[in-house]
Design an enzyme around this catalytic site. Structure first.
Site, PDB file in Angstrom:
ATOM      1  N   GLN A  85     -13.681  -8.785   2.986  1.00  0.00           N
ATOM      2  CA  GLN A  85     -12.409  -8.628   2.274  1.00  0.00           C
ATOM      3  C   GLN A  85     -11.942 -10.001   1.797  1.00  0.00           C
ATOM      4  O   GLN A  85     -11.939 -10.963   2.560  1.00  0.00           O
ATOM      5  CB  GLN A  85     -11.336  -8.007   3.168  1.00  0.00           C
ATOM      6  CG  GLN A  85     -10.076  -7.650   2.374  1.00  0.00           C
ATOM      7  CD  GLN A  85      -8.908  -7.239   3.241  1.00  0.00           C
ATOM      8  OE1 GLN A  85      -8.384  -8.054   3.997  1.00  0.00           O
ATOM      9  NE2 GLN A  85      -8.493  -5.981   3.138  1.00  0.00           N
ATOM     10  N   TYR A 129       0.368  -9.579  -0.821  1.00  0.00           N
ATOM     11  CA  TYR A 129      -0.309 -10.826  -1.195  1.00  0.00           C
ATOM     12  C   TYR A 129      -0.414 -10.942  -2.720  1.00  0.00           C
ATOM     13  O   TYR A 129       0.176 -10.155  -3.444  1.00  0.00           O
ATOM     14  CB  TYR A 129      -1.648 -10.917  -0.474  1.00  0.00           C
ATOM     15  CG  TYR A 129      -1.463 -10.827   1.024  1.00  0.00           C
ATOM     16  CD1 TYR A 129      -0.571 -11.689   1.675  1.00  0.00           C
ATOM     17  CD2 TYR A 129      -2.097  -9.843   1.783  1.00  0.00           C
ATOM     18  CE1 TYR A 129      -0.341 -11.578   3.038  1.00  0.00           C
ATOM     19  CE2 TYR A 129      -1.873  -9.740   3.146  1.00  0.00           C
ATOM     20  CZ  TYR A 129      -0.992 -10.601   3.771  1.00  0.00           C
ATOM     21  OH  TYR A 129      -0.753 -10.490   5.113  1.00  0.00           O
ATOM     22  N   ARG A 135      -8.319  -2.480  -2.126  1.00  0.00           N
ATOM     23  CA  ARG A 135      -7.265  -1.996  -1.225  1.00  0.00           C
ATOM     24  C   ARG A 135      -5.893  -2.164  -1.880  1.00  0.00           C
ATOM     25  O   ARG A 135      -5.620  -3.181  -2.506  1.00  0.00           O
ATOM     26  CB  ARG A 135      -7.312  -2.776   0.093  1.00  0.00           C
ATOM     27  CG  ARG A 135      -6.479  -2.081   1.182  1.00  0.00           C
ATOM     28  CD  ARG A 135      -6.660  -2.716   2.556  1.00  0.00           C
ATOM     29  NE  ARG A 135      -6.392  -1.730   3.600  1.00  0.00           N
ATOM     30  CZ  ARG A 135      -5.776  -1.999   4.751  1.00  0.00           C
ATOM     31  NH1 ARG A 135      -5.372  -3.217   5.018  1.00  0.00           N
ATOM     32  NH2 ARG A 135      -5.582  -1.046   5.631  1.00  0.00           N
ATOM     33  N   GLY A 174      -8.059   0.933  12.828  1.00  0.00           N
ATOM     34  CA  GLY A 174      -7.715  -0.469  13.000  1.00  0.00           C
ATOM     35  C   GLY A 174      -7.418  -0.787  14.441  1.00  0.00           C
ATOM     36  O   GLY A 174      -8.301  -1.103  15.237  1.00  0.00           O
ATOM     37  N   ARG A 175      -6.141  -0.662  14.786  1.00  0.00           N
ATOM     38  CA  ARG A 175      -5.722  -0.991  16.159  1.00  0.00           C
ATOM     39  C   ARG A 175      -6.504  -0.189  17.201  1.00  0.00           C
ATOM     40  O   ARG A 175      -6.791  -0.687  18.294  1.00  0.00           O
ATOM     41  CB  ARG A 175      -4.214  -0.736  16.312  1.00  0.00           C
ATOM     42  CG  ARG A 175      -3.351  -1.741  15.563  1.00  0.00           C
ATOM     43  CD  ARG A 175      -1.914  -1.283  15.421  1.00  0.00           C
ATOM     44  NE  ARG A 175      -1.800  -0.128  14.532  1.00  0.00           N
ATOM     45  CZ  ARG A 175      -0.668   0.548  14.329  1.00  0.00           C
ATOM     46  NH1 ARG A 175       0.431   0.190  14.973  1.00  0.00           N
ATOM     47  NH2 ARG A 175      -0.636   1.569  13.501  1.00  0.00           N
TER      48      ARG A 175
END
Length: 376
Positions: A104, A176, A228, A320-321
């Site tokens: 990424q 971002y 993404r 993810g987590r």
């Protein structure tokens, strides 16, 4: 294995020709654990290896494409040929365990801490700071700088190819730089890069075009290009669910391998910008995409039952987590040991879970981010 979980283990062929062995993806998560010079650490490599044995695809934490795009302490770089050995080391570590490795890449824009960028000069689409206390006011990028950053995204794709990755994910989400150009909050430009929705889409689409151009030129093997995005912004002005549906309509025609929705909750509902605010965002997105490009869904999916339910909406599900708390998630589902899957952690689990110190400290000092419970 319970037969109801079989859909999770069907292989999936991406448009580029890369085939993933199952439908489970490791979501990209910043771990704050790279060296100050932007190279990966031993602890980082071990963390990824521990989680790459079961999933079909691993998407790395974001790597910066220019020195002034470094958004986090302990972030690794994809901004020069000197980074190829470091990048290769991480790709190989993931692939040795059987997963495909996707790098990424991003530019932090106005989210970059001033102490991490050359001269302390933070840049963005416009001179508008984030809505948080102490946020620096960025300098608006000039035309030639915008062109340079677009080319830098392409260069990061070339580095990923040389380093042996299976693909690249363009990080256009989570506030971002690419997100900032799309945002009417961050982008107040009056030139060809801002203003109307169409002009705010120009930078994201230009990055995609440049990455695909470089991949077509340099990749000798099938190479994944994904994108993404975040569905909407809380700020006013901010882009809405309706704006995002317009963007993904354009992205769906770009022959990408996938679109990856950045969500905290997989079945969350939109805030604004569409007529029906009761339908989950994921449904609105897949409806607009209309089969033109696969969608990866993510967001608080912990159990195999939740993952199978998510596959009714999308072909690939990212964890993810949950993969931090349960590195053996896929293996335990496959072995019929779903009752052993951990969905919490304790403060004593760091060594067992192979989590680097900076990430572990972040988890322990961010109440509510992870379900931390007392040890039995």
């Amino acid at each position: 294995m319970d037969s109801k979980f079989q859909p999770l283990f069907e292989p999936f062929a991406l448009r580029s020709g890369v085939e993933v062995k199952n439908r489970v993806v490791m979501a990209p998560m910043t771990n704050f654990s790279s060296n100050p010079d932007g190279t990966v650490t031993d602890a980082e490599v071990e963390y990824y290896q521990r989680r790459s044995g079961g999933v079909g695809l691993v998407i790395t934490a974001c790597a910066y494409v220019t020195p002034n795009g470094k958004g986090f302490h302990g972030e690794f770089g994809a901004d020069s040929d000197e980074m190829i050995p470091s990048l290769r080391r991480l790709a190989s570590a993931i692939q040795e365990k059987g997963a495909k490795a996707v790098l990424q890449v991003f530019h932090g824009g106005r989210s970059c801490p001033p102490e991490l960028v050359p001269g302390g000069e933070v840049v963005s689409a416009s001179a508008v700071p984030e809505e948080k206390e102490g946020a620096p006011t960025p300098r608006a990028l000039q035309e030639e700088e915008i062109t340079h950053i677009i080319r830098a995204f392409g260069e990061s794709a070339r580095l990923a190819i040389l380093a042996g990755y299976d693909g690249i994910e363009i990080h256009g989400a989570n506030g971002y730089l690419i997100h900032q150009f799309f945002s009417p909050h961050a982008n107040r430009r009056e030139d060809s890069w801002g203003g109307s929705l169409e002009k705010r889409m120009k930078f994201p689409l230009a990055v995609v075009d440049e990455v695909q151009r470089v991949v077509a030129e340099h990749a000798k093997e099938p190479f994944v290009v994904g994108y993404r995005f975040s569905p909407e912004e809380p700020e006013t002005p901010g882009f809405t669910m309706g704006d995002t549906l317009e963007l993904i309509d354009k992205l769906a025609d770009k022959n990408l391998d996938y679109l990856h929705v950045s969500l905290m909750e997989f079945w969350s509902q939109p805030r604004r910008g569409v007529e029906d605010l009761t339908r989950p965002r994921i449904e609105l997105i897949t409806e607009r995409v209309a089969g033109r490009v696969p969608v990866i869904g993510v967001g608080s999916i912990h159990t195999p039952d939740e993952a199978v339910k998510a596959l009714q909406d999308v072909p690939l599900v990212a964890l993810g987590r949950e993969l931090i708390m349960e590195p053996d998630w896929v293996e335990k589902v496959q072995a019929g040991r779903t009752d052993e899957i951990k969905t919490t952690l304790t403060k004593h689990d760091q060594e067992r879970l192979v989590v680097p110190d900076p990430l572990w400290n972040a988890i322990m000092h961010a109440p509510g981010w992870f379900p931390v419970v007392d040890a039995n």
